[in-house]
Design a protein around this motif. Structure first.
Motif, PDB file in Angstrom:
ATOM      1  N   ASP A 267     -17.735  43.376 -49.936  1.00 18.72           N
ATOM      2  CA  ASP A 267     -18.329  44.599 -50.477  1.00 18.72           C
ATOM      3  C   ASP A 267     -19.110  45.330 -49.396  1.00 18.72           C
ATOM      4  OD1 ASP A 267     -19.064  46.540 -52.269  1.00 18.72           O
ATOM      5  OD2 ASP A 267     -20.715  45.391 -53.138  1.00 18.72           O
TER       6      ASP A 267
ATOM      7  N   THR B 280     -13.713  46.313 -50.782  1.00 20.09           N
ATOM      8  CA  THR B 280     -13.518  46.115 -52.216  1.00 20.09           C
ATOM      9  C   THR B 280     -12.987  47.402 -52.840  1.00 20.09           C
ATOM     10  OG1 THR B 280     -15.836  46.717 -52.602  1.00 20.09           O
ATOM     11  CG2 THR B 280     -15.319  44.369 -52.392  1.00 20.09           C
ATOM     12  N   VAL B 281     -12.301  47.258 -53.951  1.00 23.54           N
ATOM     13  CA  VAL B 281     -11.737  48.400 -54.666  1.00 23.54           C
ATOM     14  C   VAL B 281     -12.086  48.278 -56.150  1.00 23.54           C
ATOM     15  CG1 VAL B 281      -9.828  48.693 -53.034  1.00 23.54           C
ATOM     16  CG2 VAL B 281      -9.536  47.217 -55.021  1.00 23.54           C
ATOM     17  N   GLU B 282     -11.974  49.382 -56.833  1.00 25.33           N
ATOM     18  CA  GLU B 282     -12.212  49.360 -58.270  1.00 25.33           C
ATOM     19  C   GLU B 282     -11.113  48.569 -58.968  1.00 25.33           C
ATOM     20  OE1 GLU B 282     -14.767  50.445 -59.925  1.00 25.33           O
ATOM     21  OE2 GLU B 282     -15.755  51.173 -58.091  1.00 25.33           O
TER      22      GLU B 282
ATOM     23  N   ARG C 225      -7.699  49.582 -64.657  1.00 24.43           N
ATOM     24  CA  ARG C 225      -8.348  50.063 -65.876  1.00 24.43           C
ATOM     25  C   ARG C 225      -8.268  49.034 -66.995  1.00 24.43           C
ATOM     26  NH1 ARG C 225      -6.871  56.003 -67.711  1.00 24.43           N
ATOM     27  NH2 ARG C 225      -7.821  56.299 -65.648  1.00 24.43           N
TER      28      ARG C 225
ATOM     29  N   ALA D  62     -10.930  46.451 -66.429  1.00 20.98           N
ATOM     30  CA  ALA D  62     -12.270  46.954 -66.735  1.00 20.98           C
ATOM     31  C   ALA D  62     -12.515  47.006 -68.232  1.00 20.98           C
ATOM     32  CB  ALA D  62     -12.442  48.333 -66.106  1.00 20.98           C
TER      33      ALA D  62
ATOM     34  N   GLU E  87     -21.313  44.619 -66.393  1.00 17.31           N
ATOM     35  CA  GLU E  87     -21.004  45.775 -65.558  1.00 17.31           C
ATOM     36  C   GLU E  87     -19.735  45.497 -64.761  1.00 17.31           C
ATOM     37  OE1 GLU E  87     -22.942  48.324 -61.830  1.00 17.31           O
ATOM     38  OE2 GLU E  87     -24.019  46.622 -62.723  1.00 17.31           O
ATOM     39  N   VAL E  88     -18.865  46.443 -64.692  1.00 18.83           N
ATOM     40  CA  VAL E  88     -17.616  46.293 -63.961  1.00 18.83           C
ATOM     41  C   VAL E  88     -17.890  46.557 -62.481  1.00 18.83           C
ATOM     42  CG1 VAL E  88     -15.253  47.102 -63.693  1.00 18.83           C
ATOM     43  CG2 VAL E  88     -16.291  47.000 -65.966  1.00 18.83           C
ATOM     44  N   ARG E  89     -17.621  45.559 -61.644  1.00 24.38           N
ATOM     45  CA  ARG E  89     -17.891  45.671 -60.216  1.00 24.38           C
ATOM     46  C   ARG E  89     -16.578  45.736 -59.436  1.00 24.38           C
ATOM     47  NH1 ARG E  89     -22.646  41.090 -59.296  1.00 24.38           N
ATOM     48  NH2 ARG E  89     -24.213  42.050 -60.696  1.00 24.38           N
ATOM     49  N   PRO E  90     -16.629  46.343 -58.251  1.00 19.67           N
ATOM     50  CA  PRO E  90     -15.420  46.361 -57.406  1.00 19.67           C
ATOM     51  C   PRO E  90     -14.996  44.938 -57.045  1.00 19.67           C
ATOM     52  CG  PRO E  90     -17.033  47.946 -56.619  1.00 19.67           C
ATOM     53  CD  PRO E  90     -17.723  47.125 -57.667  1.00 19.67           C
TER      54      PRO E  90
END
Length: 457
Positions: free
Chosen positions: A53, A58-60, A63, A66, A76-79
């Motif tokens: 990170d 890192t990437v999202e 969908r 998530a 919480e949605v983290r990369p």
């Protein structure tokens, strides 16, 4: 009593710390295997996500992932970082493969190699592209070039020999089929002769005709004369030898052309444009020509020598341009090699695909070796210290470059190897007049050849 125990524990701790520090400096390989490897592996496992990170690797997440995280855990949605494979320890470091996320490329990981090195406490991190979407991180735990130890398993094949160790702990392999001609530059005591010595001994174990031109009266190549098919020790002998090699090249082209008179029904695999497509029974032995101090072939002291110099340079250029298909390869060595040597020098250098630059005396010499193929490597070559003989920068026409260092090999050991492999020298009739004289080997420790005594009554 308690004070005694405390002092004993403190003394034991200090001894262990001092021993580890000494081992890290004197025996880095042993230190890495016992202390460095577990520590670095633990750091990698514990800080992998946070390090990626911080490096922007890192990437999202997708969908659907998530939405699943929010629906099930409400976290919480983290990369997410690249998917990590198993950590594989080696005697010099660690290897781990990463599967890149969509939108990432190997250059992104390579740009963060220095950050990863500091985060995981290793000597260096190298990135290798394995296949689309997968890269391999090679973590090197210590400076492997300080004390060279070649890998136990090194790739070797016909005209493909391991010569030195790369800075990423892999073997540097000299492949004549892929890089037919090479230029080796280096100042006095830079390790150029050691590189040549290692290359000679590796090729001596193969059915390859070795030809040498050593205009320093043979002081570099004469100790290995038992394995040479031809050896010239001054410019006059070189002027006689080079036309013979050119004629041998032309004769081999005649053999190839005769094979190209293709008869109807000839299989496609028998159609060839070089000697490697010929049947094994018809294929001539490959020839590797070693030229030590190539500048001696260019330098002249009188006008009458210029014609001889021009002829030799023309023959070398012909060999560099046409020799590959005939199985003739060049290994050109010198301290400096540029246009100031005279007509034809730049043209000859342009034909030498491989480049190896040891420590040089000025930046211009490094530019002669690497400036036209890998400009970034010029500064690395200029930074080589005199305390590290054998260290060199190797580059190729693709623009890639890396540091290498050849292992130490004494002249006596190299000469012994050449004597033991003398029977592997192939028969090249054209070179027989130039075969060097090999003195008989002493049979006792006195250094003298035993003379048989006559029988008496």
């Amino acid at each position: 009593m308690s004070d005694l125990v405390t002092w004993a524990e403190l003394g034991g701790s200090l001894t262990a710390i001092g021993g580890a520090a000494y081992a890290r400096h004197a025996y880095p390989a042993a230190y890495w295997s016992t202390v460095g490897l577990p520590i670095s592996a633990a750091r990698l496992l514990a800080s992998y996500t946070s390090t990626m990170d911080a490096c922007g690797l890192t990437v999202e997440p997708p969908r659907w992932r998530a939405l699943a995280i929010r629906a099930t855990t409400r976290r919480e949605v983290r990369p997410v970082p690249p998917r990590r494979g198993l950590i594989r320890p080696t005697s010099t470091g660690l290897r781990v493969r990463l599967r890149l996320a969509p939108g990432q490329e190997p250059a992104d990981v390579a740009a963060s190699a220095e950050r990863l090195r500091h985060a995981w406490g290793v000597h260096a991190v190298y990135v290798r592209d394995v296949k689309p979407g997968v890269v391999e991180l090679r973590l090197v735990g210590f400076d492997v070039l300080r004390k060279v130890r070649m890998p136990r398993r090194t790739p070797a094949d016909h005209l493909r020999v391991p010569v030195a160790l790369r800075e990423d702990a892999t073997a540097f392999v000299r492949d004549y089929r892929a890089v037919p001609h090479e230029l080796v530059l280096g100042a006095t005591l830079s390790g150029k002769s050691m590189y040549l010595r290692n290359l000679l001994t590796k090729l001596a174990a193969q059915p390859v005709a070795l030809v040498g031109i050593d205009c320093k009266r043979g002081v570099e190549l004469a100790p290995f004369a038992t394995r040479f098919s031809a050896l010239a020790t001054d410019p006059d002998q070189a002027a006689e030898l080079l036309p013979v090699i050119v004629k041998e090249m032309e004769d081999r082209y005649d053999v190839i052309k005769a094979r190209q008179c293709i008869a109807p029904g000839t299989p496609e695999e028998e159609i060839t444009s070089d000697i490697w497509g010929l049947p094994e029974a018809e294929r001539p032995a490959p020839i590797v020509l070693f030229i030590d101090e190539v500048a001696e072939l260019f330098l002249v002291s009188a006008r009458k020598e210029e014609e001889r110099r021009d002829e030799m340079v023309t023959q070398l250029i012909r060999l560099a341009q046409l020799g590959r298909a005939a199985g003739i390869y060049l290994e050109v060595c010198g301290q400096r090699f540029g246009a100031e040597l005279g007509k034809g020098a730049t043209m000859l250098r342009a034909q030498l695909t491989g480049r190896v630059c040891h420590r040089v005396n000025d930046e211009a010499s490094a530019k002669m070796a690497l400036g036209d193929i890998a400009p970034e490597a010029v500064y690395a070559a200029c930074a080589i210290a005199a305390e590290l003989p054998g260290l060199a920068v190797v580059g190729d026409t693709s623009g890639g470059w890396s540091r290498i260092r050849t292992p130490y090999l004494s002249i006596a050991d190299a000469a012994t190897t050449c004597r033991e492999t003398a029977h592997l020298a192939p028969d090249v009739p054209a070179l027989m007049p130039f075969r060097p004289y090999a003195p008989p080997v002493p049979v006792d420790g006195s250094g003298l050849v035993t003379v048989p005594l006559p029988i008496t009554d």
